[in-house]
Write an enzyme that holds these catalytic residues in place. Structure first.
Site, PDB file in Angstrom:
ATOM      1  N   LYS A  39       4.067 -40.407   9.986  1.00  0.00           N
ATOM      2  CA  LYS A  39       3.285 -39.389  10.715  1.00  0.00           C
ATOM      3  C   LYS A  39       1.973 -39.126   9.983  1.00  0.00           C
ATOM      4  O   LYS A  39       1.815 -39.519   8.822  1.00  0.00           O
ATOM      5  CB  LYS A  39       4.110 -38.097  10.822  1.00  0.00           C
ATOM      6  N   ARG A 137      12.919 -24.034  11.703  1.00  0.00           N
ATOM      7  CA  ARG A 137      11.752 -24.596  12.392  1.00  0.00           C
ATOM      8  C   ARG A 137      12.306 -25.158  13.687  1.00  0.00           C
ATOM      9  O   ARG A 137      12.943 -24.420  14.426  1.00  0.00           O
ATOM     10  CB  ARG A 137      11.093 -25.651  11.479  1.00  0.00           C
ATOM     11  N   HIS A 171      16.808 -31.095   8.631  1.00  0.00           N
ATOM     12  CA  HIS A 171      15.723 -31.209   7.643  1.00  0.00           C
ATOM     13  C   HIS A 171      15.912 -30.150   6.567  1.00  0.00           C
ATOM     14  O   HIS A 171      16.213 -28.997   6.875  1.00  0.00           O
ATOM     15  CB  HIS A 171      14.375 -31.034   8.355  1.00  0.00           C
ATOM     16  N   ARG A 230      15.208 -40.789   5.306  1.00  0.00           N
ATOM     17  CA  ARG A 230      13.994 -40.480   6.066  1.00  0.00           C
ATOM     18  C   ARG A 230      12.851 -40.088   5.127  1.00  0.00           C
ATOM     19  O   ARG A 230      12.259 -39.021   5.259  1.00  0.00           O
ATOM     20  CB  ARG A 230      14.336 -39.306   6.989  1.00  0.00           C
ATOM     21  N   TYR A 271     -24.333 -24.050  -4.289  1.00  0.00           N
ATOM     22  CA  TYR A 271     -24.216 -22.824  -3.483  1.00  0.00           C
ATOM     23  C   TYR A 271     -23.581 -21.700  -4.296  1.00  0.00           C
ATOM     24  O   TYR A 271     -22.626 -21.922  -5.051  1.00  0.00           O
ATOM     25  CB  TYR A 271     -23.322 -23.083  -2.269  1.00  0.00           C
ATOM     26  N   CYS A 318     -19.642 -28.871  -2.137  1.00  0.00           N
ATOM     27  CA  CYS A 318     -20.360 -28.763  -0.859  1.00  0.00           C
ATOM     28  C   CYS A 318     -19.652 -29.619   0.198  1.00  0.00           C
ATOM     29  O   CYS A 318     -18.649 -30.259  -0.080  1.00  0.00           O
ATOM     30  CB  CYS A 318     -21.798 -29.240  -1.019  1.00  0.00           C
ATOM     31  N   MET A 319     -20.203 -29.659   1.395  1.00  0.00           N
ATOM     32  CA  MET A 319     -19.567 -30.412   2.473  1.00  0.00           C
ATOM     33  C   MET A 319     -19.503 -31.909   2.163  1.00  0.00           C
ATOM     34  O   MET A 319     -18.484 -32.561   2.378  1.00  0.00           O
ATOM     35  CB  MET A 319     -20.333 -30.191   3.783  1.00  0.00           C
ATOM     36  N   ASP A 320     -20.600 -32.446   1.635  1.00  0.00           N
ATOM     37  CA  ASP A 320     -20.698 -33.903   1.462  1.00  0.00           C
ATOM     38  C   ASP A 320     -20.883 -34.349   0.023  1.00  0.00           C
ATOM     39  O   ASP A 320     -20.975 -35.544  -0.240  1.00  0.00           O
ATOM     40  CB  ASP A 320     -21.896 -34.418   2.279  1.00  0.00           C
TER      41      ASP A 320
HETATM   42  C1  LIG Z   1       7.752 -35.128   7.226  1.00  0.00           C
HETATM   43  C2  LIG Z   1       9.206 -35.239   7.431  1.00  0.00           C
HETATM   44  C3  LIG Z   1      10.000 -36.057   6.611  1.00  0.00           C
HETATM   45  C4  LIG Z   1       9.469 -36.738   5.378  1.00  0.00           C
HETATM   46  O1  LIG Z   1       9.343 -35.783   4.341  1.00  0.00           O
HETATM   47  P1  LIG Z   1       9.020 -36.241   2.860  1.00  0.00           P
HETATM   48  O2  LIG Z   1       9.157 -34.997   2.072  1.00  0.00           O
HETATM   49  O3  LIG Z   1       7.609 -36.750   2.866  1.00  0.00           O
HETATM   50  O4  LIG Z   1       9.991 -37.286   2.496  1.00  0.00           O
HETATM   51  C5  LIG Z   1      11.323 -36.228   6.943  1.00  0.00           C
HETATM   52  N1  LIG Z   1      11.861 -35.592   8.009  1.00  0.00           N
HETATM   53  C6  LIG Z   1      11.146 -34.763   8.800  1.00  0.00           C
HETATM   54  C7  LIG Z   1      11.798 -34.078   9.936  1.00  0.00           C
HETATM   55  C8  LIG Z   1       9.792 -34.548   8.530  1.00  0.00           C
HETATM   56  O5  LIG Z   1       9.094 -33.723   9.311  1.00  0.00           O
END
Ligand SMILES: *Cc1c(COP(=O)(O)O)cnc(C)c1O
Length: 374
Positions: A39, A137, A171, A230, A271, A318-320
């Protein structure tokens, strides 16, 4: 990359990602599947190249956050299974099915919507159910007094037509944090996950793939790896500060010195005039700012590997651009490379300075920063 365009770039080591994939693989029990989390553009490393590498290396599954990320991979030729971890509106059920994308189902109401949409098409949507065991969540509520209704809703979901329940997952909130309290919380989440599965199976549900181990659990709770792991962060070489798995950081963020000037003592820099030179200073202007992903919160609180040492960053970022004191590094010249993290510069020093975690710094490297694949 054309040398003349060298400003700021992120070197990505695909060999490093393959190395990390194999190192994690070796740590898994026999038969345990590997889902690579790609992701957020593979945590800034580039979703498509990373996904293709994992597909070729023999990973079993990929996970992304949303439909757009899944379609980017499909359009790019990735054919392996992909799980969407977040919500997809029911209007896209046909797209999910036709592109062979697995959808997370996190509540009975959503399961009914997907089931009805798939039934209307005369097709079947592959799904994984997500249980909320304490992250609070997404997921079927099943903690505490919600246990019975949670099991009931999962069982009703399993009975819906036109859904193929391929998996179930949860999770962890603190699997990567030390301390007895966090360990007890993680173990309680795991126990609840197993208890809900057992109760749902007693009511006829079947879950071919049960998974819960994110990076923290892969490292700290190998007994929780179940049918699939995962990991995200570990794949990119971070999250294992003790070096248990011998992982390699895979992104090196590099900028260059745009110009160098000498300032007399008492000169205000950047700045807000938050930095004033205390000595005659040889100041470098670096071609990186917060629009590239260097958090402004790091202003005056970090230093970067350059030449044979480290250059303290001074004045507001700064930005850049930002400024760094090169007085003690005469070997650093205009055009010299300055490393922000990924080699001699630790990402943890920078994430501490930004009061954040390595995840956020990796994801923050912006679109403007070219990825250079090694
Ligand atoms: C992002 C995510 C992971 C991976 O998490 P890490 O801490 O980077 O291993 C696994 N499962 C779910 C549901 C996530 O959102």
């Amino acid at each position: 990359m054309n040398d003349l365009q060298k400003r700021t770039w992120a070197e990505i080591s695909l060999d490093g990602i393959r190395h990390n994939y194999e190192a994690i693989r070796r740590h898994l029990p026999q038969g345990c599947r590997f889902l690579g989390v790609v992701k957020a553009d593979a945590y800034g490393h580039g979703a498509l190249p990373v996904a293709k590498l994992l597909q070729e290396a023999g990973a079993d599954y990929l996970a992304v956050s949303c439909l757009d990320e899944a379609l980017e991979l499909r359009d790019g030729g990735v054919s392996m299974p992909i799980l969407i971890l977040g919500h997809t509106p029911r209007e896209y059920t046909e797209t999910l099915i036709d592109r062979g994308i697995t959808q997370t189902v996190s509540a009975l109401a959503k399961a009914r919507e997907y089931s009805a949409a798939a039934a209307a098409l005369g097709k079947t949507l592959r799904v994984h159910l997500k249980l909320d065991t304490g992250m609070s969540r997404l997921g079927f509520l099943c903690a505490g007094s919600y246990f019975d209704t949670g099991v009931e809703n999962v069982a009703q979901t399993c009975a819906l037509p036109n859904l193929e329940i391929e998996g179930v997952y949860t999770h962890f909130a603190v699997s990567d944090e030390p301390g007895a309290d966090n360990e007890a919380y993680t173990r309680a989440q795991f126990r609840l996950f197993c208890d809900v599965i057992a109760a749902a199976e007693a009511r006829g549900c079947r879950f071919p793939i049960r998974h819960c181990a994110n990076s923290g659990a892969v490292l700290n709770y190998p007994e929780m790896m179940l049918d699939m792991v995962r990991p995200g962060l570990l794949l990119y070489g971070y999250g294992d500060r003790e070096g248990k798995l011998g992982l390699r950081p895979c992104m090196r963020l590099v900028t260059t010195v745009s110009t160098i000037k000498y300032y007399e003592p008492g000169t205000c820099v950047s700045y807000g005039r938050r930095f004033v030179t205390a000595r005659r200073t040889r100041m470098g202007v670096l071609a990186i700012g917060y629009a590239d992903g260097l958090p402004r919160l790091c202003s005056g609180r970090c230093s970067f590997a350059a030449g044979g040492g480290f250059a303290p960053q001074v004045g507001s970022i700064c930005m850049d651009m930002c400024m760094a004191d090169l007085t003690d590094l005469p070997e650093v010249q205009v055009g010299s490379e300055v490393e922000l993290f990924g080699g001699r510069s630790s990402i943890y020093a920078l994430s501490d300075a930004a009061q954040t975690i390595p995840y956020e710094l990796l994801c923050a490297v912006s679109k403007r920063v070219p990825r250079v694949y090694l």
